[in-house]
Design a protein around this motif. Structure first.
Motif, PDB file in Angstrom:
ATOM      1  N   GLN A 226      -6.472   1.367 -28.674  1.00  0.00           N
ATOM      2  CA  GLN A 226      -7.874   1.084 -28.376  1.00  0.00           C
ATOM      3  C   GLN A 226      -8.043  -0.014 -27.332  1.00  0.00           C
ATOM      4  OE1 GLN A 226      -9.602  -0.243 -32.061  1.00  0.00           O
ATOM      5  NE2 GLN A 226      -8.321  -2.064 -32.204  1.00  0.00           N
ATOM      6  N   ASP A 227      -6.991  -0.777 -27.079  1.00  0.00           N
ATOM      7  CA  ASP A 227      -7.084  -1.905 -26.156  1.00  0.00           C
ATOM      8  C   ASP A 227      -6.527  -1.604 -24.759  1.00  0.00           C
ATOM      9  OD1 ASP A 227      -8.200  -3.564 -28.112  1.00  0.00           O
ATOM     10  OD2 ASP A 227      -6.219  -4.133 -28.875  1.00  0.00           O
ATOM     11  N   ILE A 228      -5.956  -0.419 -24.551  1.00  0.00           N
ATOM     12  CA  ILE A 228      -5.319  -0.116 -23.266  1.00  0.00           C
ATOM     13  C   ILE A 228      -6.342   0.391 -22.251  1.00  0.00           C
ATOM     14  CG2 ILE A 228      -3.563   1.238 -22.065  1.00  0.00           C
ATOM     15  CD1 ILE A 228      -2.004   1.404 -24.646  1.00  0.00           C
ATOM     16  N   GLY A 229      -6.332  -0.223 -21.081  1.00  0.00           N
ATOM     17  CA  GLY A 229      -7.144   0.233 -19.962  1.00  0.00           C
ATOM     18  C   GLY A 229      -6.263   0.404 -18.731  1.00  0.00           C
ATOM     19  N   TYR A 230      -6.823   1.002 -17.703  1.00  0.00           N
ATOM     20  CA  TYR A 230      -6.053   1.304 -16.493  1.00  0.00           C
ATOM     21  C   TYR A 230      -6.896   1.011 -15.256  1.00  0.00           C
ATOM     22  CZ  TYR A 230      -3.984   4.398 -20.055  1.00  0.00           C
ATOM     23  OH  TYR A 230      -3.451   4.912 -21.205  1.00  0.00           O
ATOM     24  N   PHE A 231      -6.258   0.527 -14.204  1.00  0.00           N
ATOM     25  CA  PHE A 231      -6.935   0.469 -12.914  1.00  0.00           C
ATOM     26  C   PHE A 231      -5.920   0.594 -11.784  1.00  0.00           C
ATOM     27  CE2 PHE A 231      -6.507  -4.059 -14.201  1.00  0.00           C
ATOM     28  CZ  PHE A 231      -5.921  -4.645 -13.086  1.00  0.00           C
ATOM     29  N   THR A 232      -6.421   1.002 -10.630  1.00  0.00           N
ATOM     30  CA  THR A 232      -5.591   1.164  -9.441  1.00  0.00           C
ATOM     31  C   THR A 232      -5.034  -0.188  -9.015  1.00  0.00           C
ATOM     32  OG1 THR A 232      -7.123   2.911  -8.747  1.00  0.00           O
ATOM     33  CG2 THR A 232      -5.584   2.085  -7.089  1.00  0.00           C
ATOM     34  N   ILE A 233      -3.775  -0.238  -8.609  1.00  0.00           N
ATOM     35  CA  ILE A 233      -3.191  -1.499  -8.143  1.00  0.00           C
ATOM     36  C   ILE A 233      -3.972  -1.952  -6.907  1.00  0.00           C
ATOM     37  CG2 ILE A 233      -1.113  -2.694  -7.379  1.00  0.00           C
ATOM     38  CD1 ILE A 233       0.519  -0.438  -8.672  1.00  0.00           C
ATOM     39  N   PRO A 234      -4.608  -3.122  -6.952  1.00  0.00           N
ATOM     40  CA  PRO A 234      -5.446  -3.553  -5.834  1.00  0.00           C
ATOM     41  C   PRO A 234      -4.617  -3.926  -4.595  1.00  0.00           C
ATOM     42  CG  PRO A 234      -6.025  -4.716  -7.870  1.00  0.00           C
ATOM     43  CD  PRO A 234      -4.695  -4.055  -8.094  1.00  0.00           C
ATOM     44  N   GLY A 235      -5.158  -3.602  -3.436  1.00  0.00           N
ATOM     45  CA  GLY A 235      -4.515  -3.948  -2.181  1.00  0.00           C
ATOM     46  C   GLY A 235      -5.081  -5.225  -1.596  1.00  0.00           C
ATOM     47  N   ALA A 236      -4.699  -5.525  -0.360  1.00  0.00           N
ATOM     48  CA  ALA A 236      -5.146  -6.758   0.284  1.00  0.00           C
ATOM     49  C   ALA A 236      -6.656  -6.783   0.472  1.00  0.00           C
ATOM     50  CB  ALA A 236      -4.443  -6.920   1.631  1.00  0.00           C
ATOM     51  N   THR A 237      -7.249  -5.607   0.694  1.00  0.00           N
ATOM     52  CA  THR A 237      -8.697  -5.508   0.845  1.00  0.00           C
ATOM     53  C   THR A 237      -9.232  -4.461  -0.114  1.00  0.00           C
ATOM     54  OG1 THR A 237      -8.469  -3.869   2.612  1.00  0.00           O
ATOM     55  CG2 THR A 237      -8.616  -6.183   3.268  1.00  0.00           C
ATOM     56  N   ALA A 238     -10.522  -4.556  -0.418  1.00  0.00           N
ATOM     57  CA  ALA A 238     -11.116  -3.681  -1.428  1.00  0.00           C
ATOM     58  C   ALA A 238     -11.182  -2.227  -0.992  1.00  0.00           C
ATOM     59  CB  ALA A 238     -12.512  -4.178  -1.786  1.00  0.00           C
ATOM     60  N   ASP A 239     -11.113  -1.982   0.306  1.00  0.00           N
ATOM     61  CA  ASP A 239     -11.259  -0.611   0.792  1.00  0.00           C
ATOM     62  C   ASP A 239      -9.950   0.170   0.836  1.00  0.00           C
ATOM     63  OD1 ASP A 239     -10.217  -2.188   2.798  1.00  0.00           O
ATOM     64  OD2 ASP A 239     -11.213  -1.107   4.418  1.00  0.00           O
ATOM     65  N   LYS A 240      -8.835  -0.476   0.480  1.00  0.00           N
ATOM     66  CA  LYS A 240      -7.547   0.204   0.536  1.00  0.00           C
ATOM     67  C   LYS A 240      -6.659  -0.257  -0.616  1.00  0.00           C
ATOM     68  CE  LYS A 240      -3.628   1.107   3.650  1.00  0.00           C
ATOM     69  NZ  LYS A 240      -3.038   0.790   4.966  1.00  0.00           N
ATOM     70  N   PRO A 241      -6.280   0.654  -1.525  1.00  0.00           N
ATOM     71  CA  PRO A 241      -5.414   0.269  -2.644  1.00  0.00           C
ATOM     72  C   PRO A 241      -4.045  -0.214  -2.160  1.00  0.00           C
ATOM     73  CG  PRO A 241      -6.411   2.420  -3.015  1.00  0.00           C
ATOM     74  CD  PRO A 241      -6.658   2.072  -1.579  1.00  0.00           C
ATOM     75  N   GLU A 242      -3.316  -0.821  -3.080  1.00  0.00           N
ATOM     76  CA  GLU A 242      -1.952  -1.240  -2.779  1.00  0.00           C
ATOM     77  C   GLU A 242      -1.084  -0.013  -2.518  1.00  0.00           C
ATOM     78  OE1 GLU A 242       0.309  -3.159  -1.398  1.00  0.00           O
ATOM     79  OE2 GLU A 242      -0.411  -4.763  -2.721  1.00  0.00           O
ATOM     80  N   GLY A 243      -0.078  -0.170  -1.681  1.00  0.00           N
ATOM     81  CA  GLY A 243       0.883   0.905  -1.482  1.00  0.00           C
ATOM     82  C   GLY A 243       1.619   1.193  -2.782  1.00  0.00           C
ATOM     83  N   VAL A 244       1.971   2.443  -2.992  1.00  0.00           N
ATOM     84  CA  VAL A 244       2.684   2.843  -4.205  1.00  0.00           C
ATOM     85  C   VAL A 244       3.802   3.811  -3.848  1.00  0.00           C
ATOM     86  CG1 VAL A 244       0.765   2.527  -5.809  1.00  0.00           C
ATOM     87  CG2 VAL A 244       1.013   4.705  -4.598  1.00  0.00           C
ATOM     88  N   PHE A 245       4.816   3.820  -4.693  1.00  0.00           N
ATOM     89  CA  PHE A 245       5.864   4.820  -4.569  1.00  0.00           C
ATOM     90  C   PHE A 245       5.362   6.114  -5.192  1.00  0.00           C
ATOM     91  CE2 PHE A 245       9.311   7.225  -6.523  1.00  0.00           C
ATOM     92  CZ  PHE A 245      10.105   7.465  -5.416  1.00  0.00           C
ATOM     93  N   LEU A 246       5.457   7.186  -4.440  1.00  0.00           N
ATOM     94  CA  LEU A 246       5.015   8.500  -4.915  1.00  0.00           C
ATOM     95  C   LEU A 246       6.217   9.296  -5.411  1.00  0.00           C
ATOM     96  CD1 LEU A 246       2.631   9.389  -1.968  1.00  0.00           C
ATOM     97  CD2 LEU A 246       1.920   8.785  -4.290  1.00  0.00           C
TER      98      LEU A 246
END
Length: 419
Positions: free
Chosen positions: A282-302
């Motif tokens: 019940q306590d687990i949440g998720y969000f995209t790894i934030p990048g340097a700016t709000a308009d672009k997420p952090e790079g990720v390994f695909l």
């Protein structure tokens, strides 16, 4: 690479257009007697997905599909052997980072015509691993990447109401957890190197570079150093060991104890935490790894799977017809919905609605990438992985430049191994 759901199907050939329309004339002559052999990895596609696809394929082409389930353990040697024989699987799933090695050996059919016909909307970052030396040797199937899994209760106890949208906001939130609660802000072991690869991708960096006719280490590059400094900054907020990876111990099991603000991992790691402590769900949440700016997420390994067609298949036209159906919006979307994986088109991400970890992962797919897509890379990942050694050295006080120099000899030795 250790993946739970990450695999790839290789597929071969396309039927003549007349046969594709189900014509009983000359174009479909003999098709009724044919069976297409398709290798898929265990867990990659649900049984009902396979059954529905096979039924529609048979109705369309009068040919049958024989799915053969494979295990990741030992698959590279098994596939290498199969591709050298007279009757290889016609279509097969292949890991995205493994694709270049098979393309180099000539085991994969050229799928340029398939790309032209159905691949116009494939997400560029997801298709990169299907291309080798400028030619299309596979088709992108499905993918997954890391997200932030966080403890909602810990964040609430720290007075945090919103999830961060930038890297600095993420860091400040974690610092606040450290200051206002007794929880560890983030569990980030020193050798979570796939996350580090994502940071390098986010900086626009490369782990290797060309030196004449060979590849060598590029760890000394300023862009790699910048990614390293970001990793070091966040790791300083963690009590995790600097010389271990996320599986030693399993980071989700640490998180399950309820005394960790967040960790960076695959969405399915939540199930590991819940198994260790059902109350944590019940306590687990998720969000995209934030990048340097709000308009672009952090790079990720695909991590992911491509579909490929054996160069030695005698049914390449039929195999391509299978691929057209398997990769259609209908079946690509159904697979994304069933397994929570990233589809090969951004327009199909609507199928992830309601799947919280998948919704958190999807925004970063377009800016993600992989380890270097060269056959020589495979040896680099063998233990002891020099990138892990590099990270630990930096976290223990060495400068990125000195740490890069420390591992350069071993790194280059591995890149020079015969494939």
């Amino acid at each position: 690479m250790k993946r739970k759901l990450i695999a790839a199907i290789g597929v071969a050939g396309m039927l003549f257009s007349v046969a594709a329309c189900g014509d009983d004339g000359d174009g479909g002559k003999g098709a009724g007697a044919e069976t297409l052999t398709v290798w898929v990895m265990d867990g990659s596609s649900p049984d009902d997905w396979q059954a529905d696809l096979a039924k529609e394929f048979e109705a369309k082409t009068k040919a049958k599909v024989k799915f053969e389930i494979q295990q990741w353990n030992g698959i590279q040697q098994k596939l290498t052997t199969a591709l050298s024989e007279e009757n290889p699987p016609d279509v097969f799933e292949i890991g995205n980072t493994q694709t270049p090695a098979y393309a180099k050996t000539g085991g994969l059919a050229d799928l340029a015509d398939l790309k032209s016909e159905i691949g116009g909307e494939w997400t560029e970052s997801l298709n990169e691993s299907s291309v080798f030396e400028g030619k299309q040797y596979a088709a992108p199937w499905f993918f997954a990447n890391r997200v932030v899994l966080y403890n909602k209760k810990v964040w609430a106890d720290a007075g945090l109401k919103d999830t961060p949208k930038t890297r600095d906001e993420f860091y400040d939130a974690l610092k606040t957890i450290g200051e206002k609660t007794d929880a560890e802000p983030i569990y980030l072991p020193g050798q979570n190197w796939y996350h580090f690869v994502g940071l390098v991708i986010g900086e626009g960096g490369e782990l290797v570079k060309k030196d004449g006719d060979k590849y060598v280490s590029n760890l000394a590059d300023p862009k790699v150093a910048a990614a390293t400094e970001t990793y070091k900054k966040f790791q300083a907020l963690s009590k995790a060991p600097k010389d271990k990876d996320e599986a030693t111990p399993q980071q989700a099991e640490i998180f399950a104890k309820g005394k960790t603000g967040a960790f960076i991992g695959m969405g399915w790691e939540a199930a590991t935490a819940i198994k260790a402590n059902p109350k944590i769900e019940q306590d687990i949440g998720y969000f995209t790894i934030p990048g340097a700016t709000a308009d672009k997420p952090e790079g990720v390994f695909l991590g992911g799977s491509n579909l490929a067609v054996a160069a030695g298949s005698q049914k390449q036209d039929l195999a391509k017809e299978f691929l057209k159906l398997a990769l259609s919006d209908k079946y690509e979307g159904a697979l994304a919905k069933a397994n929570g994986v990233i589809p090969n088109k951004e327009s199909l991400q609507s199928n992830l609605k309601g799947n919280a970890p998948a919704e958190a992962a999807a925004p970063a797919a377009a800016v993600g990438g992989t380890t270097p897509l060269i056959p020589e890379w495979a040896a680099v990942e063998n233990d002891p992985n020099p990138i892990k050694t590099y990270l630990t050295a930096v976290l223990n006080g060495k400068s990125p430049a000195d740490a890069a120099q420390q591992v350069e000899g071993e790194f280059n030795k591995r890149l020079a191994q015969q494939q």
